[in-house]
Design a protein around this motif. Sequence first.
Motif, PDB file in Angstrom:
ATOM      1  N   ALA A   1      -7.378   8.129   4.182  1.00 30.35           N
ATOM      2  CA  ALA A   1      -6.474   7.340   5.024  1.00 30.35           C
ATOM      3  C   ALA A   1      -5.557   6.478   4.162  1.00 30.35           C
ATOM      4  N   GLY A   2      -6.110   5.941   3.086  1.00 31.24           N
ATOM      5  CA  GLY A   2      -5.308   5.126   2.179  1.00 31.24           C
ATOM      6  C   GLY A   2      -4.199   5.927   1.517  1.00 31.24           C
ATOM      7  N   ARG A   3      -4.485   7.168   1.173  1.00 35.37           N
ATOM      8  CA  ARG A   3      -3.457   8.023   0.560  1.00 35.37           C
ATOM      9  C   ARG A   3      -2.343   8.305   1.573  1.00 35.37           C
ATOM     10  N   ALA A   4      -2.755   8.525   2.834  1.00 37.48           N
ATOM     11  CA  ALA A   4      -1.742   8.728   3.871  1.00 37.48           C
ATOM     12  C   ALA A   4      -0.890   7.470   4.050  1.00 37.48           C
ATOM     13  N   TYR A   5      -1.537   6.317   3.944  1.00 35.22           N
ATOM     14  CA  TYR A   5      -0.817   5.047   4.047  1.00 35.22           C
ATOM     15  C   TYR A   5       0.164   4.899   2.883  1.00 35.22           C
ATOM     16  N   ARG A   6      -0.276   5.284   1.676  1.00 30.10           N
ATOM     17  CA  ARG A   6       0.605   5.230   0.518  1.00 30.10           C
ATOM     18  C   ARG A   6       1.833   6.111   0.715  1.00 30.10           C
ATOM     19  N   ASP A   7       1.619   7.327   1.241  1.00 27.45           N
ATOM     20  CA  ASP A   7       2.739   8.238   1.479  1.00 27.45           C
ATOM     21  C   ASP A   7       3.720   7.645   2.493  1.00 27.45           C
ATOM     22  N   ALA A   8       3.161   6.984   3.495  1.00 22.63           N
ATOM     23  CA  ALA A   8       4.030   6.360   4.504  1.00 22.63           C
ATOM     24  C   ALA A   8       4.856   5.235   3.879  1.00 22.63           C
TER      25      ALA A   8
END
Length: 355
Positions: free
Chosen positions: A337-344
Amino acid sequence: MNADTPDADTPRADTPHADTSRSGTPHAGTAHDGTPAPGRVVLLTASHRVAPGLLSWPAWRTLHAADRVLCADDGHPQLPYLREAGVTVEIAAPAAEELVAACAPGRTVVVLATGEGDRALTDGLARMAGSGRVAMPDLELLPGSYDLPGARLLDLVEVMDRIRRECPWSSRQTHQGLAKYGIEEAYELVEAIEDGDRDELREELGDVLLQVVFHARIAEEHEEEPFSVDDVAGTIVEKLIHRHPHVFGDARAETPEEVKEHWLRTKAVEKRRASVTDGVPLGQPGLALAAKLASRVRTAGLEVTPPSGDGVGYELLALAVRAEAAGVDPEAALRAAGRAYRDAIRAAEGRGATG
């Protein structure tokens, strides 16, 4: 020329074209028209990762049958063993032309490859063969020994030993000083696994392995309780064998769950722990800690309700326990989830830059 791996196209010492005119041993003979055959040059290689003297039967047979055995290095580790076996070795470094001449007529000359390689000689032979103007002897690369799987680990141990002795930084490191790097490398390994990058995975596994070898090398210097990388390997080998009775003993395990049961039962006997929480490192990330404790509780068949209270910590604890019960690693899930947040975030930064 590399002795690490055999080449399927490389002729062996017992190839059919060699005759047995000398006491039944392989030896280059004469051509079909009766003229002397050009002879035979054998470049004998051996892995430095295999103990000297442990050569293959084709290698020993060729050495004993040769007309001459040459070696440019008078300190070559194989020499004492060859001489003990009755093989006469001449210390000489002939040029390609001299070696070809030494093979005529119909003689076999073995060249014992040196640790530095024999590039000048092999290049010279290649030039002569490519010229088409010289009647060349048969040229053969004969690996006398091969590396076993895992042999490159010996290189790592040797390199680490030299670095520890000669590098101003590495020679001063301690277990305590290196501890943070072990944690960092472990996280980088996990990231490579999650990214699915095979090249990165191989590199990060090497970095983790370096930490093991580095710590083991430091441990050799302890004044009271030294141990080596061999002791480390021996300990884990004994542990693996003991905890896999279904592989190395008479126990049976047909499912992964039964294997885990064997492992935990054996581990409990070994450690003689008073609590299921013993051995759980409290310094690990919070979600991983909560999941590990929940796993110990579930495996032991205990009924323990997670404590409740005010604050996000108790909420995260409850989520971690639920995730573990559902077979989900909460730490990995949060990282994803954190990686997805970083991409966002990066996408928003890009929009802001172009807006």
